[in-house]
Design a protein around this motif. Structure first.
Motif, PDB file in Angstrom:
ATOM      1  N   ILE A 296       0.844  -1.193   0.000  1.00  0.00           N
ATOM      2  CA  ILE A 296       0.000   0.000   0.000  1.00  0.00           C
ATOM      3  C   ILE A 296       0.882   1.246   0.000  1.00  0.00           C
ATOM      4  N   VAL A 297       0.530   2.212  -0.831  1.00  0.00           N
ATOM      5  CA  VAL A 297       1.230   3.502  -0.899  1.00  0.00           C
ATOM      6  C   VAL A 297       0.389   4.531  -0.154  1.00  0.00           C
ATOM      7  N   ARG A 298       1.001   5.240   0.757  1.00  0.00           N
ATOM      8  CA  ARG A 298       0.280   6.217   1.567  1.00  0.00           C
ATOM      9  C   ARG A 298       0.835   7.620   1.353  1.00  0.00           C
ATOM     10  N   GLU A 299      -0.050   8.613   1.553  1.00  0.00           N
ATOM     11  CA  GLU A 299       0.347  10.011   1.523  1.00  0.00           C
ATOM     12  C   GLU A 299       1.131  10.335   2.790  1.00  0.00           C
ATOM     13  N   VAL A 300       1.712  11.554   2.820  1.00  0.00           N
ATOM     14  CA  VAL A 300       2.433  11.989   4.018  1.00  0.00           C
ATOM     15  C   VAL A 300       1.503  12.043   5.213  1.00  0.00           C
ATOM     16  N   SER A 301       0.254  12.367   4.961  1.00  0.00           N
ATOM     17  CA  SER A 301      -0.732  12.449   6.034  1.00  0.00           C
ATOM     18  C   SER A 301      -1.166  11.077   6.530  1.00  0.00           C
ATOM     19  N   GLY A 302      -0.769  10.008   5.852  1.00  0.00           N
ATOM     20  CA  GLY A 302      -1.164   8.674   6.241  1.00  0.00           C
ATOM     21  C   GLY A 302      -2.345   8.138   5.471  1.00  0.00           C
TER      22      GLY A 302
END
Length: 551
Positions: A296-302
């Motif tokens: 899973i790829v997540r943003e900086v915000s999670g």
């Protein structure tokens, strides 16, 4: 720390402040000069001489500002132009203070703006030079007016000023000038270092971004990012190479078009796989095995951004794995064949010898003699078969010599022309160039002969048999137009004793494979374009290099 040098290169950090300086400076001049003109006009009565000087000063400032803006836009010597600008501003402030009353003027704080502007662009030493110049000009103006060398020009009535007041005024302003020089240079230096650190960090982030982009574009593995709808959102160069699709073609398409058997979603959540294998359908519609992982790829915000699928083409690896398994099977079968051949050959020789002795009896009846002849012939045939077993199981080391492959093919074509098995076969040669190999001539001849016989026997009702040389790589091939080999048994054709013929021994292709491996070469089985099969023999590069050395 060297405070005598400029804080930063002029083409990196200063221009951002320089443009603001060129914009704000005329506004500040207009504000204070305009205020002075209005104030003098209200209280000077009919004394228009002061106003005339103020109007002249305003015109000079306007002309000077236009000239310097033009010079700044055309010249790269900003530091020199700024120094001339500062000198002009010091003189302008001094003249304006003089026209505003000198000793009684409240415009001495104009020097503070000039000192502060110097601290932004020039070194700390030059800031203190500007503070010293402001102190000298302001103090000199007040001294000249005190000693009546210069008149006190003011729209207001003025009273005589004592020397104590003059000294106190000069002392306070000089202290303020130097204090402002120290504080402004210190703050400006910290600001400049912060700007440089921020700029360096921005450059580092930019380099890191470029490096990441280069890595993604050059990594051989395929990288695909899909959204929560299972559609492709990102596609690197490695994925384009493996699949044959460009990003513009596959963008926003379902991932099932590439991987029909891959499960990427479990309900509304992504399914991650640490290590798996699946089948890829490329642009040409072909299927090939691939190994993949998904995370899973997540943003900086999670927040979840998508699912990253990393995959590699396993076709070559699977082919090597199949070759190793085949080599293991051949080795095991070869050892078995060698053992059986030795164990059978000895009693077979005894049987054949005994029968031949019995046949020497003159009193032997004709039927018995005929049956004994059959026994001898079959024993000889079995002995030939055992010899083939031993050749396959324990081939003799290659006796390397220079071999003209095209000449060897001509010789074989001439031989098969008289063979009964080739009577309905059209023989075709496909080699226009010469090929010299450093190999065992007799073993290569045996391998090519077996391939020719195999091709002829595959075409029971006739066909075309082509022997030739590859044009792009140093390789020799034998191609037939028979029915071809079913996919289910393609990986078994080089196994010993495997045959689809009623009278075959299953050692022809196995012997060819053993000979090629003894030369450290490679034997490929390829489907022919017009049907049938093509067997291609590749020799290692050393076979060519050694030949070149002998030449």
């Amino acid at each position: 720390m060297d405070h005598s040098a400029p804080f930063a290169p002029w083409d990196k950090t200063a221009p951002r402040f320089l443009y603001w300086y060129l914009l704000v400076r005329p506004l500040v001049i207009a504000l204070f000069l305009g205020g002075t003109i209005v104030n003098q006009a209200r209280f000077s009565g009919e004394n228009f001489q002061i106003l005339g000087w103020l109007y002249l000063l305003a015109a000079l400032c306007l002309i000077q500002s236009l000239i310097f803006v033009a010079l700044f836009s055309r010249s790269r010597q900003h530091s020199s132009l700024l120094r001339w600008q500062i000198c002009w501003d010091l003189l302008f402030a001094t003249v304006l203070v003089f026209l505003a009353g000198g000793i009684v003027s409240h415009l001495s704080f104009l020097y503070i703006f000039i000192i502060f502007s110097v601290s932004i662009f020039l070194s700390r030493r030059e800031v203190f030079v500007a503070a010293s110049a402001a102190s000298i000009l302001y103090g000199g103006l007040l001294d000249l007016q005190y000693y009546s060398v210069l008149p006190v020009v003011s729209a207001y009535p003025t009273n005589p000023v004592s020397s104590r007041e003059i000294f106190y005024d000069i002392f306070i302003n000089v202290i303020v000038f130097y204090l402002i020089a120290f504080l402004s240079s210190l703050l400006s230096e910290r600001l400049r270092h912060s700007e440089l650190a921020l700029k360096k960090r921005e450059i580092d982030f930019e380099e890191l971004e470029n490096l990441n982009r280069i890595i993604l574009e050059n990594v051989p593995s395929g990288l695909i990012i899909i959204n929560n709808a299972g559609r492709v959102r990102s596609f690197n160069a490695g994925a384009a190479t493996i699949t044959g699709y460009a990003l513009e073609t596959i963008y926003n398409q379902p991932i099932a078009e590439l991987f029909p058997d891959m499960i990427v979603l479990e309900g509304s959540n992504f399914k991650t796989v640490a290590r798996g294998e699946t089948c890829l359908v490329d642009k040409q519609g072909g299927q090939r095995p691939v190994g993949f992982t998904s995370s899973i790829v997540r943003e900086v915000s999670g927040e979840t951004m998508g699912l990253l699928i990393t995959f590699q083409d396993l076709s070559h690896l699977k082919e090597m794995e199949a070759q190793l398994k085949r080599a293991d099977r051949l080795a095991a079968a070869g050892q078995l064949a060698a053992g059986m051949a030795h164990e059978i050959r000895n009693p077979l020789a005894s049987i054949s010898g005994s029968v031949q002795l019995l046949m020497e009896d003159d009193k032997l009846e004709q039927d018995d003699r005929r049956l004994m002849g059959i026994v001898v012939r079959e024993a000889e045939r079995l002995n030939v078969l055992l010899t083939d077993f031993l050749v396959f199981a324990r081939p003799s080391p290659p006796c390397l010599e220079s071999v003209d492959v095209a000449e060897l093919l001509d010789e074989l074509v001439a031989m098969v022309a008289a063979d009964e098995r080739f009577k309905n076969i059209e023989l075709q040669r496909d080699y226009k160039t010469e090929l010299e190999w450093y190999c065992d001539r007799s073993q290569l001849r045996q391998a090519l002969w077996n391939l020719l016989v195999n091709g002829a026997e595959a075409m029971e009702h006739g066909g075309r048999l082509t022997c030739g040389l590859e044009s792009e790589v140093p390789a020799v091939f034998i191609e037939d137009t028979g029915p071809g080999i079913p996919d289910a048994i393609r990986d078994k054709v080089f196994d010993p004793f495997f045959t689809t013929k009623d009278s075959g021994t299953g050692l022809g292709l196995a012997t060819v494979h053993a000979i090629v491996e003894a030369h450290h070469g490679r034997l490929d089985l390829i489907k022919a374009a017009g049907g049938g099969e093509r067997f291609v023999i590749f020799m290692p590069g050393s076979a060519l290099q050694k030949f070149e050395k002998t030449v």
